[in-house]
Design an enzyme around this catalytic site. Structure first.
Site, PDB file in Angstrom:
ATOM      1  N   THR A  96      38.583  50.324  42.725  1.00 12.33           N
ATOM      2  CA  THR A  96      39.979  50.068  43.111  1.00 12.33           C
ATOM      3  C   THR A  96      40.829  50.249  41.863  1.00 12.33           C
ATOM      4  OG1 THR A  96      39.302  48.430  44.743  1.00 12.33           O
ATOM      5  CG2 THR A  96      41.593  48.349  44.019  1.00 12.33           C
ATOM      6  N   LYS A 171      44.332  50.765  50.314  1.00 13.87           N
ATOM      7  CA  LYS A 171      43.685  49.566  49.760  1.00 13.87           C
ATOM      8  C   LYS A 171      44.728  48.558  49.263  1.00 13.87           C
ATOM      9  CE  LYS A 171      40.523  47.038  47.614  1.00 13.87           C
ATOM     10  NZ  LYS A 171      39.532  46.226  48.256  1.00 13.87           N
ATOM     11  N   LYS A 246      44.456  41.179  40.630  1.00 10.09           N
ATOM     12  CA  LYS A 246      44.396  42.570  40.168  1.00 10.09           C
ATOM     13  C   LYS A 246      45.015  43.503  41.224  1.00 10.09           C
ATOM     14  CE  LYS A 246      41.310  46.446  39.857  1.00 10.09           C
ATOM     15  NZ  LYS A 246      40.000  47.028  40.019  1.00 10.09           N
TER      16      LYS A 246
HETATM   17  P1  NAD Z   1      31.757  44.557  38.146  1.00  8.00           P
HETATM   18  O1  NAD Z   1      32.511  44.147  36.927  1.00  8.00           O
HETATM   19  O2  NAD Z   1      30.713  43.652  38.704  1.00  8.00           O
HETATM   20  O3  NAD Z   1      31.056  45.990  37.906  1.00  8.00           O
HETATM   21  C1  NAD Z   1      31.617  47.027  37.158  1.00  8.00           C
HETATM   22  C2  NAD Z   1      30.480  47.696  36.403  1.00  8.00           C
HETATM   23  O4  NAD Z   1      30.993  48.827  35.706  1.00  8.00           O
HETATM   24  C3  NAD Z   1      29.834  46.801  35.354  1.00  8.00           C
HETATM   25  O5  NAD Z   1      28.436  46.715  35.585  1.00  8.00           O
HETATM   26  C4  NAD Z   1      30.164  47.471  34.029  1.00  8.00           C
HETATM   27  O6  NAD Z   1      29.164  47.310  33.050  1.00  8.00           O
HETATM   28  C5  NAD Z   1      30.307  48.903  34.466  1.00  8.00           C
HETATM   29  N1  NAD Z   1      31.094  49.731  33.546  1.00  8.00           N
HETATM   30  C6  NAD Z   1      32.309  49.488  33.001  1.00  8.00           C
HETATM   31  N2  NAD Z   1      32.691  50.505  32.219  1.00  8.00           N
HETATM   32  C7  NAD Z   1      31.695  51.427  32.268  1.00  8.00           C
HETATM   33  C8  NAD Z   1      31.487  52.696  31.662  1.00  8.00           C
HETATM   34  N3  NAD Z   1      32.394  53.228  30.853  1.00  8.00           N
HETATM   35  N4  NAD Z   1      30.350  53.345  31.939  1.00  8.00           N
HETATM   36  C9  NAD Z   1      29.415  52.813  32.766  1.00  8.00           C
HETATM   37  N5  NAD Z   1      29.552  51.613  33.374  1.00  8.00           N
HETATM   38  C10 NAD Z   1      30.667  50.933  33.114  1.00  8.00           C
HETATM   39  O7  NAD Z   1      32.871  44.873  39.247  1.00  8.00           O
HETATM   40  P2  NAD Z   1      32.669  44.967  40.835  1.00  8.00           P
HETATM   41  O8  NAD Z   1      32.904  43.642  41.451  1.00  8.00           O
HETATM   42  O9  NAD Z   1      31.419  45.719  41.126  1.00  8.00           O
HETATM   43  O10 NAD Z   1      33.936  45.870  41.218  1.00  8.00           O
HETATM   44  C11 NAD Z   1      33.961  47.272  41.007  1.00  8.00           C
HETATM   45  C12 NAD Z   1      35.222  47.825  41.644  1.00  8.00           C
HETATM   46  O11 NAD Z   1      35.218  47.502  43.034  1.00  8.00           O
HETATM   47  C13 NAD Z   1      36.523  47.244  41.061  1.00  8.00           C
HETATM   48  O12 NAD Z   1      37.464  48.264  40.977  1.00  8.00           O
HETATM   49  C14 NAD Z   1      36.912  46.200  42.089  1.00  8.00           C
HETATM   50  O13 NAD Z   1      38.320  45.968  42.106  1.00  8.00           O
HETATM   51  C15 NAD Z   1      36.427  46.848  43.367  1.00  8.00           C
HETATM   52  N6  NAD Z   1      36.139  45.913  44.476  1.00  8.00           N
HETATM   53  C16 NAD Z   1      35.423  44.770  44.237  1.00  8.00           C
HETATM   54  C17 NAD Z   1      35.155  43.912  45.303  1.00  8.00           C
HETATM   55  C18 NAD Z   1      34.370  42.638  45.089  1.00  8.00           C
HETATM   56  O14 NAD Z   1      34.352  41.800  45.993  1.00  8.00           O
HETATM   57  N7  NAD Z   1      33.703  42.457  43.955  1.00  8.00           N
HETATM   58  C19 NAD Z   1      35.609  44.219  46.592  1.00  8.00           C
HETATM   59  C20 NAD Z   1      36.294  45.415  46.800  1.00  8.00           C
HETATM   60  C21 NAD Z   1      36.550  46.253  45.722  1.00  8.00           C
END
Ligand code: NAD
Length: 296
Positions: A96, A171, A246
């Site tokens: 997102t 979204k 966010k």
């Molecule tokens: P998270 O922080 O658990 O996971 C993100 C991952 O990306 C981490 O493991 C991190 O190490 C990795 N990362 C960051 N920079 C990187 C790079 N340069 N190279 C490789 N890996 C890298 O976050 P999440 O909860 O999985 O959310 C991910 C996305 O999904 C976000 O944009 C969030 O807004 C969206 N989202 C989350 C949810 C939720 O409920 N958690 C729901 C809908 C959407």
């Protein structure tokens, strides 16, 4: 069966990648977190040395990263995914992120002769684990049709929202509705409580009357009426107030660019920001009821 590169194996990306493995795809995975990568290699994925390595010699690349700056830094520039992947690779970014970053990245991919969609999700970690996410996809019809069979292994409802970036538009609009409606439901339950109306009775009435909405019937912010809602487990997430904040900040940025008034979206952002200031943004967003009740 396709060869897929998967970058970003966090709370969402981890279970999404697992579902692709379960469907029989072969996965090359990368994350900055060694533990996240190990979780996936134990499930049968191959470890890539870097993000660009994960994108080499695959048909699809899926990214699930925190925010626009991460997506731009991984995709763009020398050594970025676009420069490293084979021609014909389809990129799917499910993070997102802000709409300009999504559109800029897709334009760069297309300029390099690749296809790319923005495909943010709704449904949270539970939906990611169960493979029941909703995908909101922006991009060309050809890119959407090519991405769809991969998305179907991770989600239940796959919508083509229009041109590049429109997945992110859908979204932010959806989550702004959710953020605002949760505050409305919370205010009503606290008011009812203070006026002597039992929460279950208000739920029974409003859930079948015109106040009915998802924030009440699926995610009720008071314990009791909806046993699966985070209110029943001390507001452990679910979907954190920090993530809602966010998304509302993304809505505010987008509204500024579009010159579209979002007075309630702005107010909602400020209320979730108060949760953040209180150090409670790790609670589920339905924990906003604690702020309204005066408990934060
Ligand atoms: P998270 O922080 O658990 O996971 C993100 C991952 O990306 C981490 O493991 C991190 O190490 C990795 N990362 C960051 N920079 C990187 C790079 N340069 N190279 C490789 N890996 C890298 O976050 P999440 O909860 O999985 O959310 C991910 C996305 O999904 C976000 O944009 C969030 O807004 C969206 N989202 C989350 C949810 C939720 O409920 N958690 C729901 C809908 C959407």
């Amino acid at each position: 069966m396709a060869a897929i590169g998967f970058i970003g194996l966090g709370n969402m990306g981890g279970p999404m990648a697992r579902n692709l493995l379960k469907a029989g795809h072969s996965l090359k995975v990368f994350d900055l977190s060694v533990a996240a990568v190990e979780g996936l290699t134990a499930a049968g994925a191959t470890k890539a040395a870097s993000a660009s390595d994960a994108a080499r010699d695959v048909e699809f690349v899926v990214t699930m990263l925190p925010a626009g700056e991460h997506v731009r830094s991984v995709y763009l520039g020398e050594g970025g995914l676009i420069a490293s992947a084979n021609k014909g690779t389809l990129f799917i970014d499910s993070s997102t992120i802000d709409i300009p970053s999504a559109r800029e990245t897709i334009a760069a991919a297309e300029a390099a002769g690749m296809m790319m969609v923005d495909a943010p999700v709704s449904g949270g970690v539970g939906g990611a684990e169960a493979g029941t996410l909703t995908f909101m996809v922006g991009g060309t019809e050809a890119a959407f049709q090519k991405a769809k069979p991969v998305l179907e292994k991770m989600g239940k409802n796959i919508f083509h929202a229009g041109a590049a970036g429109n997945g992110q538009v859908a979204k932010v609009c959806n989550n702004m509705i959710l953020g605002i409606s949760m505050i409305g439901v919370s205010e009503a339950f606290v008011l009812g409580e203070r006026l002597g109306l039992d929460a279950q009775t208000l739920f029974d009435i409003s859930s079948t009357a015109s106040g009915q909405c998802w924030s009440m019937t699926s995610y009720c912010p008071v314990p009791g009426p909806v046993p699966t809602s985070p209110a029943n487990r001390n507001y452990q997430p679910g979907f954190t107030a920090g993530m809602m904040l966010k998304d509302l900040r993304l809505a505010l940025e987008a509204a500024k660019t579009a010159k579209s008034p979002i007075p309630l979206g702005g107010q909602a952002a400020q209320l979730y920001a108060l949760m953040e200031a209180a150090g409670e943004d790790g609670l589920d967003f339905s924990g906003i009821i604690k702020l309204i009740r005066g408990d934060l």
